[in-house]
Design a protein around this motif. Sequence first.
Motif, mmCIF file in Angstrom:
data_model
loop_
_atom_site.group_PDB
_atom_site.id
_atom_site.type_symbol
_atom_site.label_atom_id
_atom_site.label_comp_id
_atom_site.label_asym_id
_atom_site.label_seq_id
_atom_site.Cartn_x
_atom_site.Cartn_y
_atom_site.Cartn_z
ATOM 1 N N MET A 267 0.829 -1.206 0.000
ATOM 2 C CA MET A 267 0.000 0.000 0.000
ATOM 3 C C MET A 267 0.860 1.251 0.000
ATOM 4 O O MET A 267 0.639 2.172 -0.761
ATOM 5 C CB MET A 267 -0.936 -0.011 1.209
ATOM 6 C CG MET A 267 -1.654 1.320 1.470
ATOM 7 S SD MET A 267 -2.784 1.767 0.154
ATOM 8 C CE MET A 267 -4.007 0.485 0.362
ATOM 9 N N ALA B 111 2.423 2.043 -3.457
ATOM 10 C CA ALA B 111 1.437 2.550 -4.416
ATOM 11 C C ALA B 111 1.036 3.973 -4.074
ATOM 12 O O ALA B 111 0.899 4.827 -4.951
ATOM 13 C CB ALA B 111 0.212 1.636 -4.437
ATOM 14 N N ALA B 112 0.834 4.242 -2.782
ATOM 15 C CA ALA B 112 0.440 5.580 -2.367
ATOM 16 C C ALA B 112 1.512 6.596 -2.703
ATOM 17 O O ALA B 112 1.225 7.727 -3.102
ATOM 18 C CB ALA B 112 0.155 5.589 -0.867
ATOM 19 N N TRP C 161 -0.595 1.727 -9.070
ATOM 20 C CA TRP C 161 -1.360 0.772 -8.268
ATOM 21 C C TRP C 161 -1.464 -0.569 -8.987
ATOM 22 O O TRP C 161 -2.000 -0.652 -10.098
ATOM 23 C CB TRP C 161 -2.769 1.300 -8.022
ATOM 24 C CG TRP C 161 -2.826 2.556 -7.202
ATOM 25 C CD1 TRP C 161 -2.589 3.830 -7.632
ATOM 26 C CD2 TRP C 161 -3.132 2.653 -5.816
ATOM 27 N NE1 TRP C 161 -2.733 4.723 -6.602
ATOM 28 C CE2 TRP C 161 -3.073 4.030 -5.465
ATOM 29 C CE3 TRP C 161 -3.465 1.726 -4.828
ATOM 30 C CZ2 TRP C 161 -3.320 4.492 -4.195
ATOM 31 C CZ3 TRP C 161 -3.727 2.171 -3.547
ATOM 32 C CH2 TRP C 161 -3.654 3.534 -3.231
ATOM 33 N N GLU D 156 -2.982 -4.148 -4.699
ATOM 34 C CA GLU D 156 -2.976 -2.907 -3.922
ATOM 35 C C GLU D 156 -4.302 -2.166 -4.062
ATOM 36 O O GLU D 156 -4.813 -1.600 -3.091
ATOM 37 C CB GLU D 156 -1.819 -2.027 -4.376
ATOM 38 C CG GLU D 156 -0.457 -2.589 -4.002
ATOM 39 C CD GLU D 156 0.678 -1.872 -4.700
ATOM 40 O OE1 GLU D 156 1.726 -1.669 -4.056
ATOM 41 O OE2 GLU D 156 0.528 -1.527 -5.893
ATOM 42 N N GLN D 157 -4.880 -2.170 -5.253
ATOM 43 C CA GLN D 157 -6.184 -1.542 -5.440
ATOM 44 C C GLN D 157 -7.251 -2.253 -4.614
ATOM 45 O O GLN D 157 -8.113 -1.609 -3.997
ATOM 46 C CB GLN D 157 -6.573 -1.568 -6.922
ATOM 47 C CG GLN D 157 -5.770 -0.623 -7.794
ATOM 48 C CD GLN D 157 -6.265 -0.630 -9.226
ATOM 49 O OE1 GLN D 157 -7.454 -0.636 -9.474
ATOM 50 N NE2 GLN D 157 -5.332 -0.624 -10.171
ATOM 51 N N PHE E 109 -6.803 -1.368 -0.922
ATOM 52 C CA PHE E 109 -7.241 -0.001 -0.657
ATOM 53 C C PHE E 109 -8.768 0.081 -0.648
ATOM 54 O O PHE E 109 -9.359 0.704 0.237
ATOM 55 C CB PHE E 109 -6.658 0.934 -1.710
ATOM 56 C CG PHE E 109 -7.082 2.364 -1.555
ATOM 57 C CD1 PHE E 109 -6.816 3.075 -0.390
ATOM 58 C CD2 PHE E 109 -7.747 3.027 -2.583
ATOM 59 C CE1 PHE E 109 -7.206 4.403 -0.239
ATOM 60 C CE2 PHE E 109 -8.137 4.352 -2.451
ATOM 61 C CZ PHE E 109 -7.871 5.031 -1.276
ATOM 62 N N ARG F 217 -2.817 3.224 5.167
ATOM 63 C CA ARG F 217 -1.542 2.947 4.498
ATOM 64 C C ARG F 217 -0.859 1.706 5.061
ATOM 65 O O ARG F 217 0.280 1.413 4.728
ATOM 66 C CB ARG F 217 -0.618 4.160 4.638
ATOM 67 C CG ARG F 217 -1.147 5.378 3.914
ATOM 68 C CD ARG F 217 -0.307 6.617 4.130
ATOM 69 N NE ARG F 217 0.971 6.568 3.418
ATOM 70 C CZ ARG F 217 1.682 7.653 3.101
ATOM 71 N NH1 ARG F 217 1.249 8.848 3.425
ATOM 72 N NH2 ARG F 217 2.827 7.527 2.468
ATOM 73 N N THR G 227 -7.395 5.791 -7.413
ATOM 74 C CA THR G 227 -6.421 4.885 -8.020
ATOM 75 C C THR G 227 -6.416 4.943 -9.545
ATOM 76 O O THR G 227 -5.410 4.605 -10.175
ATOM 77 C CB THR G 227 -6.683 3.429 -7.584
ATOM 78 O OG1 THR G 227 -8.008 3.033 -7.992
ATOM 79 C CG2 THR G 227 -6.563 3.284 -6.074
ATOM 80 N N GLN G 228 -7.543 5.377 -10.153
ATOM 81 C CA GLN G 228 -7.654 5.353 -11.606
ATOM 82 C C GLN G 228 -8.243 6.635 -12.174
ATOM 83 O O GLN G 228 -8.787 6.633 -13.280
ATOM 84 C CB GLN G 228 -8.509 4.154 -12.042
ATOM 85 C CG GLN G 228 -7.968 2.814 -11.563
ATOM 86 C CD GLN G 228 -8.863 1.673 -11.983
ATOM 87 O OE1 GLN G 228 -8.929 1.327 -13.161
ATOM 88 N NE2 GLN G 228 -9.581 1.094 -11.030
#
Length: 372
Positions: A1, A4-5, A10, A14-15, A18, A219, A350-351
């Motif tokens: 996490m 990616a953060a 991501w 991880e997505q 989250f 996180r 994330t997207q």
Amino acid sequence: MSTAAATGVWGRAEQQDFRSRVRGTLLGAAVGDALGAPVDELSLEGIREAHGAEGLTEPAPAHGRRGTVTAATQLTLFTVDGLIRAQVRRDTGAWHPPTDLHRAYRRWAATQSDWGPDERRKEDGWLAREEWLYSRRSPARACLVGFGDENMGTLEAPMNPDEKGTEAVTRSAPFGLLVGWEPQLVLQLAVECAVQTHGHPSAYLAAGAHTILVHGLARGESLDGAIQRALALLAARPGHQPVTDALKHALGAVRQGMPTPSRVEELMGDGGAEGALAAAVYCALVGEDIRHGLRLAVNHGGASSAAGGLCGALLGALHGETALPPGWLTELEGRATILELADDFAMEMTQGPALHGPAVSSPGWLARYPRA
């Protein structure tokens, strides 16, 4: 996490992690709020008289049925809506998140005076058209005053400068889900949005501290580690001492033996924001599981729904949605809306570039979260 953060790249796992923590935070806050709502006005003796010697152990009716939430959950959802809208508006160059949040909270204020959604106001987005949100659930005067005013409170000129209540901290968990932001920026945003209704440092810094706790948990950090970071960031803020002392009091109470309602009540103090935060942190630390932690958080003579909601957000961010009691979720008011909003938030964070930006634009997404 954390990778990616930090990088904004991501992977699928991880997505999924989250999204589970976002869902857990929002559902946990709502479940805790709903669990505490029936006993909000009761003393510990009154709770035991109504629900037995062990107090409230399962959801009970409030506002007509079991699982109903208070204005705290309504405002939390509009916090999420405002954060998504802020991200969408970032493409226009007109990016000032506190203003976007104020607009979102004013949409909530309209639900407290209107009979139902106005289909003519397409710029309000989909959340403001959810009819169940138009139920008035004892909203605090500070929120009605602060969000009823077109002028936004700021740190330099806060709304209700003497207001120490819990309503700013109970709507602030979603700021902590901005996992790509640095902690000090998350704290600053939470504080700037809290002063729109609660101008006393104890209230707006409690909101900031709760946000930092959720941020650390989302996180993948431990609750102990998140508390230490919150204490370090608070130390630089004028007026932090009551909130700092409350968090340290919660940590000290953990070492005082088996948890009891009287200890939770002591942490609650006079019912201000910092006391509700301290009680919630204590219950999250000592709870054997989420059920136990939430039961501790609501069985006392203080602000049960506030402490329950704050504790639920922490435990949901820590463990994710699948750790929440399924039987309690089945009766939760607005669960479908909460899940839909949580998934939209996770997708935006994330997207987002695949939904709106210079190269691509999804009409469906912009209809849900208009730039206007």
